[in-house]
Scaffold this motif. Structure first.
Motif, PDB file in Angstrom:
ATOM      1  N   LEU A  39      -4.674  -4.278   0.232  1.00  0.00           N
ATOM      2  CA  LEU A  39      -3.844  -4.230  -0.973  1.00  0.00           C
ATOM      3  C   LEU A  39      -4.716  -4.202  -2.221  1.00  0.00           C
ATOM      4  CD1 LEU A  39      -1.089  -4.195  -2.333  1.00  0.00           C
ATOM      5  CD2 LEU A  39      -1.068  -6.693  -2.184  1.00  0.00           C
ATOM      6  N   THR A  40      -5.738  -5.022  -2.249  1.00  0.00           N
ATOM      7  CA  THR A  40      -6.655  -5.034  -3.400  1.00  0.00           C
ATOM      8  C   THR A  40      -7.349  -3.684  -3.552  1.00  0.00           C
ATOM      9  OG1 THR A  40      -7.001  -7.411  -3.215  1.00  0.00           O
ATOM     10  CG2 THR A  40      -8.676  -6.160  -4.420  1.00  0.00           C
ATOM     11  N   ALA A  41      -7.822  -3.116  -2.456  1.00  0.00           N
ATOM     12  CA  ALA A  41      -8.494  -1.810  -2.521  1.00  0.00           C
ATOM     13  C   ALA A  41      -7.525  -0.739  -3.017  1.00  0.00           C
ATOM     14  CB  ALA A  41      -9.070  -1.438  -1.157  1.00  0.00           C
ATOM     15  N   ALA A  42      -6.291  -0.759  -2.531  1.00  0.00           N
ATOM     16  CA  ALA A  42      -5.298   0.224  -2.972  1.00  0.00           C
ATOM     17  C   ALA A  42      -4.980   0.042  -4.462  1.00  0.00           C
ATOM     18  CB  ALA A  42      -4.029   0.112  -2.131  1.00  0.00           C
ATOM     19  N   GLN A  83      -0.201   2.581  10.391  1.00  0.00           N
ATOM     20  CA  GLN A  83      -0.011   2.831  11.817  1.00  0.00           C
ATOM     21  C   GLN A  83      -0.660   1.737  12.665  1.00  0.00           C
ATOM     22  OE1 GLN A  83       1.892   5.196  13.085  1.00  0.00           O
ATOM     23  NE2 GLN A  83       1.467   4.630  15.199  1.00  0.00           N
ATOM     24  N   LEU A  84      -1.808   1.248  12.213  1.00  0.00           N
ATOM     25  CA  LEU A  84      -2.517   0.183  12.933  1.00  0.00           C
ATOM     26  C   LEU A  84      -1.932  -1.198  12.652  1.00  0.00           C
ATOM     27  CD1 LEU A  84      -6.223   1.312  12.324  1.00  0.00           C
ATOM     28  CD2 LEU A  84      -4.942   1.427  14.490  1.00  0.00           C
ATOM     29  N   GLY A  85      -1.028  -1.284  11.685  1.00  0.00           N
ATOM     30  CA  GLY A  85      -0.500  -2.588  11.285  1.00  0.00           C
ATOM     31  C   GLY A  85      -1.591  -3.464  10.692  1.00  0.00           C
ATOM     32  N   ALA A  86      -2.487  -2.821   9.940  1.00  0.00           N
ATOM     33  CA  ALA A  86      -3.685  -3.512   9.459  1.00  0.00           C
ATOM     34  C   ALA A  86      -3.679  -3.769   7.954  1.00  0.00           C
ATOM     35  CB  ALA A  86      -4.926  -2.702   9.856  1.00  0.00           C
ATOM     36  N   PHE A  87      -2.506  -3.752   7.326  1.00  0.00           N
ATOM     37  CA  PHE A  87      -2.473  -4.083   5.912  1.00  0.00           C
ATOM     38  C   PHE A  87      -2.841  -5.556   5.741  1.00  0.00           C
ATOM     39  CE2 PHE A  87       0.923  -0.623   5.418  1.00  0.00           C
ATOM     40  CZ  PHE A  87      -0.014   0.324   5.030  1.00  0.00           C
ATOM     41  N   GLU A  91       0.809  -1.206   0.000  1.00  0.00           N
ATOM     42  CA  GLU A  91       0.000   0.000   0.000  1.00  0.00           C
ATOM     43  C   GLU A  91       0.854   1.273   0.000  1.00  0.00           C
ATOM     44  OE1 GLU A  91      -0.353  -2.761   1.632  1.00  0.00           O
ATOM     45  OE2 GLU A  91      -2.452  -3.307   1.894  1.00  0.00           O
ATOM     46  N   PRO A  92       1.935   1.345   0.802  1.00  0.00           N
ATOM     47  CA  PRO A  92       2.791   2.543   0.730  1.00  0.00           C
ATOM     48  C   PRO A  92       3.431   2.737  -0.646  1.00  0.00           C
ATOM     49  CG  PRO A  92       3.148   1.409   2.797  1.00  0.00           C
ATOM     50  CD  PRO A  92       2.301   0.492   1.944  1.00  0.00           C
ATOM     51  N   THR A  93       3.773   1.637  -1.314  1.00  0.00           N
ATOM     52  CA  THR A  93       4.324   1.734  -2.669  1.00  0.00           C
ATOM     53  C   THR A  93       3.282   2.329  -3.615  1.00  0.00           C
ATOM     54  OG1 THR A  93       5.771  -0.145  -2.290  1.00  0.00           O
ATOM     55  CG2 THR A  93       5.315   0.425  -4.584  1.00  0.00           C
TER      56      THR A  93
END
Length: 131
Positions: A84-87, A75-79, A4-6
């Motif tokens: 990933l699909t939504a991003a 921040q929540l560590g919730a990836f 997601e950050p990428t």
């Protein structure tokens, strides 16, 4: 697109490209003198450059909504696979949105916009469930 950050960083680069394209078109239409001035006199962009300007404004709003969702999830560590699909859906939709807007494909453009916006909402909902 592995994270997601990428995807967030890639979208930032897409916005940079969009700024460059709009500025290049504005240079051709308005001239360097006007662009370097205080722009006290209002001049309008036309054609594809005007559409790129509006697509840039919309894309900036999309970034303002998308980035916090990604940062909150991080921040929540919730990836997850779902985030990933939504991003990925968001990024693909935004990549398709700009040419659809620039070419004046109004119906398609709206459907593409909705897909990206819905993906952003999904990210926030997942973040809320993880909090």
């Amino acid at each position: 697109m592995s994270s997601e950050p990428t995807i967030l960083a890639l979208y930032g680069l897409i916005l940079c490209l969009l700024v460059f394209l709009k500025a290049s078109g504005a240079l051709g239409q308005l001239g360097i003198g006007y662009l370097l001035s205080a722009r006290d006199e209002k001049r309008e962009l036309t054609g594809i450059t005007a559409r790129l300007d509006r697509a840039l404004a919309n894309s900036t709003t999309a970034m303002v909504l998308f980035a916090p969702a990604v940062l909150i999830l991080g921040q929540l560590g919730a990836f997850s696979a779902a985030t990933l699909t939504a991003a990925q859906v968001f990024l693909v939709a935004r990549v398709l949105y700009v040419p659809a807007y620039a070419l004046g494909l109004t119906g398609i453009r709206s459907a593409i916009w909705l897909a990206g916006f819905a993906a952003t909402i999904v990210l926030y909902l997942i973040a809320l469930m993880a909090a």
